[in-house]
Write a protein that holds these residues in place. Sequence first.
Motif, mmCIF file in Angstrom:
data_model
loop_
_atom_site.group_PDB
_atom_site.id
_atom_site.type_symbol
_atom_site.label_atom_id
_atom_site.label_comp_id
_atom_site.label_asym_id
_atom_site.label_seq_id
_atom_site.Cartn_x
_atom_site.Cartn_y
_atom_site.Cartn_z
ATOM 1 N N ALA A 146 0.901 -1.079 0.073
ATOM 2 C CA ALA A 146 -0.088 0.083 0.101
ATOM 3 C C ALA A 146 0.913 1.215 0.123
ATOM 4 O O ALA A 146 0.670 2.323 -0.599
ATOM 5 C CB ALA A 146 -0.986 0.055 1.247
ATOM 6 N N GLU A 147 2.108 1.075 0.745
ATOM 7 C CA GLU A 147 2.694 2.326 0.757
ATOM 8 C C GLU A 147 3.643 2.528 -0.744
ATOM 9 O O GLU A 147 3.634 3.617 -1.160
ATOM 10 C CB GLU A 147 4.007 2.016 1.852
ATOM 11 C CG GLU A 147 5.014 3.290 2.175
ATOM 12 C CD GLU A 147 5.824 2.878 3.229
ATOM 13 O OE1 GLU A 147 6.972 3.534 3.165
ATOM 14 O OE2 GLU A 147 5.544 2.188 4.139
ATOM 15 N N ALA A 148 3.818 1.528 -1.132
ATOM 16 C CA ALA A 148 4.628 1.603 -2.565
ATOM 17 C C ALA A 148 3.660 2.242 -3.549
ATOM 18 O O ALA A 148 3.857 2.935 -4.459
ATOM 19 C CB ALA A 148 5.156 0.082 -2.987
ATOM 20 N N THR A 149 2.361 1.557 -3.385
ATOM 21 C CA THR A 149 1.238 2.138 -4.279
ATOM 22 C C THR A 149 0.941 3.424 -4.026
ATOM 23 O O THR A 149 0.861 4.364 -5.132
ATOM 24 C CB THR A 149 -0.241 1.038 -4.115
ATOM 25 O OG1 THR A 149 0.380 -0.095 -4.347
ATOM 26 C CG2 THR A 149 -1.127 1.566 -5.036
ATOM 27 N N THR A 150 0.825 3.789 -3.054
ATOM 28 C CA THR A 150 0.719 5.219 -2.586
ATOM 29 C C THR A 150 1.700 6.265 -3.069
ATOM 30 O O THR A 150 1.470 7.245 -3.730
ATOM 31 C CB THR A 150 0.680 5.447 -1.071
ATOM 32 O OG1 THR A 150 -0.374 4.507 -0.693
ATOM 33 C CG2 THR A 150 0.480 7.070 -0.682
ATOM 34 N N SER A 151 2.899 5.578 -3.184
ATOM 35 C CA SER A 151 4.109 6.789 -3.858
ATOM 36 C C SER A 151 4.056 6.616 -5.327
ATOM 37 O O SER A 151 4.055 7.655 -5.674
ATOM 38 C CB SER A 151 5.414 5.895 -3.334
ATOM 39 O OG SER A 151 5.647 5.803 -1.861
ATOM 40 N N GLU A 152 3.525 5.634 -5.874
ATOM 41 C CA GLU A 152 3.316 5.497 -7.188
ATOM 42 C C GLU A 152 2.300 6.612 -7.811
ATOM 43 O O GLU A 152 2.261 7.444 -8.659
ATOM 44 C CB GLU A 152 3.163 3.980 -7.866
ATOM 45 C CG GLU A 152 4.310 3.087 -7.551
ATOM 46 C CD GLU A 152 3.959 1.627 -8.204
ATOM 47 O OE1 GLU A 152 2.896 1.256 -8.897
ATOM 48 O OE2 GLU A 152 4.689 0.861 -7.628
ATOM 49 N N VAL A 153 0.989 6.374 -6.954
ATOM 50 C CA VAL A 153 0.053 7.367 -7.293
ATOM 51 C C VAL A 153 0.524 8.469 -7.053
ATOM 52 O O VAL A 153 -0.040 9.405 -7.601
ATOM 53 C CB VAL A 153 -1.091 6.753 -6.125
ATOM 54 C CG1 VAL A 153 -2.307 7.760 -6.361
ATOM 55 C CG2 VAL A 153 -1.742 5.476 -6.741
ATOM 56 N N GLY A 154 0.942 8.996 -5.887
ATOM 57 C CA GLY A 154 1.671 10.049 -5.744
ATOM 58 C C GLY A 154 2.594 10.709 -6.840
ATOM 59 O O GLY A 154 2.249 11.706 -7.426
#
Length: 177
Positions: free
Chosen positions: A52-60
């Motif tokens: 989720a943290e990695a996805t959040t970074s990508e989405v950011g």
Amino acid sequence: MIRIVSTLHLEHLESDATEARECVRQTTADANEAFGQHIRELYATTDRAERAEATTSEVGAILKRAMQELAAAQQELLLRDIEIRRLREELEREAVEGQTLTVLLHYGEPHTVYRSLDDAFADTAVHGKPADHVWRPLGERSSRECEWSCEPFIYDAASNGFRRAFMPGPEPVGGAA
């Protein structure tokens, strides 16, 4: 104090001890199973949190790029809106007697229309002529003989249109002069 222990009592004590050991073994096995399940859930939760943290970074990062593209598109839209307003104002203005336009001709064919002769000369570098190119009048030559030539046109109120600033002389018909 002396206590007399019978065999029956010893058998009951051994039986209770065996049951207690079995209960401890079962409880330990259940505790180990529960602890293992807890550890597996902890690993799974940690993995989900990391993903989720990695996805959040990508989405950011995607959102940041999208916001930059949006800002650029808004800027371009604003510039186009300004240009449209300028062109509308230009269209709404009435043509003034003597107002000139310059047409850049490529082998005699109209290529681009400019507001002034200076604008046409400044833009010829795009078409292979240096900005300091000296333009000579066509004279007797036809505009079809020249790769690039500029023709000024003047607004003529009588005809409600533009006419050439310099009209070429009539060409002789059939060699007659």
